[in-house]
Design a protein around this motif. Structure first.
Motif, PDB file in Angstrom:
ATOM      1  N   GLU A 191       0.824  -1.207   0.000  1.00 21.16           N
ATOM      2  CA  GLU A 191       0.000   0.000   0.000  1.00 21.16           C
ATOM      3  C   GLU A 191       0.858   1.256   0.000  1.00 21.16           C
ATOM      4  O   GLU A 191       0.542   2.244  -0.660  1.00 21.16           O
ATOM      5  N   ARG A 238       0.798   3.978  -3.217  1.00 16.57           N
ATOM      6  CA  ARG A 238       0.534   5.423  -3.126  1.00 16.57           C
ATOM      7  C   ARG A 238       1.542   6.222  -3.950  1.00 16.57           C
ATOM      8  O   ARG A 238       1.274   7.347  -4.347  1.00 16.57           O
ATOM      9  N   ASN A 272     -12.187   0.760   7.680  1.00 22.55           N
ATOM     10  CA  ASN A 272     -11.028   1.168   6.875  1.00 22.55           C
ATOM     11  C   ASN A 272     -10.588   0.058   5.941  1.00 22.55           C
ATOM     12  O   ASN A 272     -10.269   0.305   4.767  1.00 22.55           O
ATOM     13  N   LEU A 273     -10.576  -1.170   6.446  1.00 20.78           N
ATOM     14  CA  LEU A 273     -10.203  -2.320   5.622  1.00 20.78           C
ATOM     15  C   LEU A 273     -11.187  -2.479   4.465  1.00 20.78           C
ATOM     16  O   LEU A 273     -10.784  -2.698   3.320  1.00 20.78           O
ATOM     17  N   GLN A 315     -13.086  -0.144   3.098  1.00 16.96           N
ATOM     18  CA  GLN A 315     -12.903   0.954   2.151  1.00 16.96           C
ATOM     19  C   GLN A 315     -11.677   0.728   1.270  1.00 16.96           C
ATOM     20  O   GLN A 315     -11.726   0.971   0.058  1.00 16.96           O
ATOM     21  N   ARG A 316     -10.578   0.254   1.866  1.00 16.86           N
ATOM     22  CA  ARG A 316      -9.378  -0.035   1.079  1.00 16.86           C
ATOM     23  C   ARG A 316      -9.653  -1.146   0.069  1.00 16.86           C
ATOM     24  O   ARG A 316      -9.214  -1.092  -1.072  1.00 16.86           O
ATOM     25  N   TRP A 317     -10.418  -2.161   0.490  1.00 19.36           N
ATOM     26  CA  TRP A 317     -10.762  -3.246  -0.432  1.00 19.36           C
ATOM     27  C   TRP A 317     -11.652  -2.728  -1.556  1.00 19.36           C
ATOM     28  O   TRP A 317     -11.442  -3.072  -2.720  1.00 19.36           O
ATOM     29  N   GLN A 342     -11.707   0.158  -2.911  1.00 26.08           N
ATOM     30  CA  GLN A 342     -10.898   0.942  -3.842  1.00 26.08           C
ATOM     31  C   GLN A 342      -9.950   0.076  -4.661  1.00 26.08           C
ATOM     32  O   GLN A 342      -9.747   0.317  -5.838  1.00 26.08           O
ATOM     33  N   SER A 343      -9.356  -0.944  -4.028  1.00 22.03           N
ATOM     34  CA  SER A 343      -8.303  -1.714  -4.695  1.00 22.03           C
ATOM     35  C   SER A 343      -8.762  -3.062  -5.239  1.00 22.03           C
ATOM     36  O   SER A 343      -8.148  -3.600  -6.151  1.00 22.03           O
ATOM     37  N   ASP A 376      -8.262  -5.727  -3.843  1.00 20.66           N
ATOM     38  CA  ASP A 376      -7.134  -6.615  -3.538  1.00 20.66           C
ATOM     39  C   ASP A 376      -7.671  -7.905  -2.921  1.00 20.66           C
ATOM     40  O   ASP A 376      -8.365  -7.866  -1.907  1.00 20.66           O
ATOM     41  N   LEU A 409      -7.019  -8.378   0.795  1.00 22.73           N
ATOM     42  CA  LEU A 409      -7.917  -7.630   1.676  1.00 22.73           C
ATOM     43  C   LEU A 409      -9.284  -8.312   1.745  1.00 22.73           C
ATOM     44  O   LEU A 409      -9.898  -8.371   2.820  1.00 22.73           O
TER      45      LEU A 409
END
Length: 198
Positions: free
Chosen positions: A102, A106, A167-168, A170-172, A174-175, A177, A180
């Motif tokens: 991550e 960025r 948060n996890l 939201q990151r998933w 977006q990505s 991944d 995740l």
């Protein structure tokens, strides 16, 4: 800490990583060879010592960029020196790509960069190294899967609170991944079938 204490600590850390790699590696088909897992455990323990991870150059302590290591390797006149530099390149690509994806993403450095650099370095070593060719061959062939294995082995073991889960998620979102997604599923979070990796 004395040299003997450091060596004992390193062996204990290597043993821990070897056990975790063997445990998590059983989920892969086929599972990695024991020699490869031993090599990876030793590498992880070695990078647990900041002196092995960071280098001192022009008055600064930093991690040498993979592209600079690649340049150094191809400018090396001695084949043995080239192999040593490429081993460092492969090991750093595996370590950094698995533990800090991550942070690099960025900055625009994606997983494919680590796969190309690390897989290429190990592929060269599989044909030119004096020893461990079978290990480097497996690391080259399975580099992307080895990134995921190291990431899984080194994942922090902690309880997630609601903010962490959000948060996890939201990151998933977006990505997308798969790592995740796996963490979310392990926490009991249902994901829409259409969004799951296939």
């Amino acid at each position: 800490m004395s040299l003997v204490q450091q060596q004992k600590f390193a062996m204990t850390l290597a043993d821990y990583f070897r056990e975790r790699l063997e445990e998590c590696g059983q989920q892969l088909t086929p599972p990695p060879h024991k020699d490869t897992l031993w090599y990876m455990a030793t590498m992880l323990a070695r990078f647990g010592d900041s002196d092995q991870l960071f280098s001192y150059d022009r008055g600064e302590v930093s991690i040498r960029p993979l592209a600079m290591l690649y340049k150094d390797a191809w400018e090396a006149g001695d084949p043995r020196e080239r192999c040593l530099i490429l081993r460092q390149l492969g090991d750093l690509a595996l370590f950094l790509g698995a533990l800090f994806p991550e942070s690099f993403a960025r900055r625009g450095i994606l997983k494919d960069y680590f796969i190309g650099m690390g897989g290429g370095a190990y592929d060269y070593l599989s044909e030119n190294s004096r020893q461990n060719r079978h290990i480097f061959s497996e690391l080259a062939a399975m580099f992307a899967r080895m990134l995921e294995l190291v990431a899984q082995v080194c994942a922090r073991q902690k309880l997630f609170d609601a903010a962490d889960v959000l948060n996890l998620y939201q990151r998933w979102r977006q990505s997308r991944d798969p790592r995740l997604a796996g963490q979310l599923l392990a926490l009991g979070i249902s994901l829409p079938e259409s969004d799951l990796p296939h």
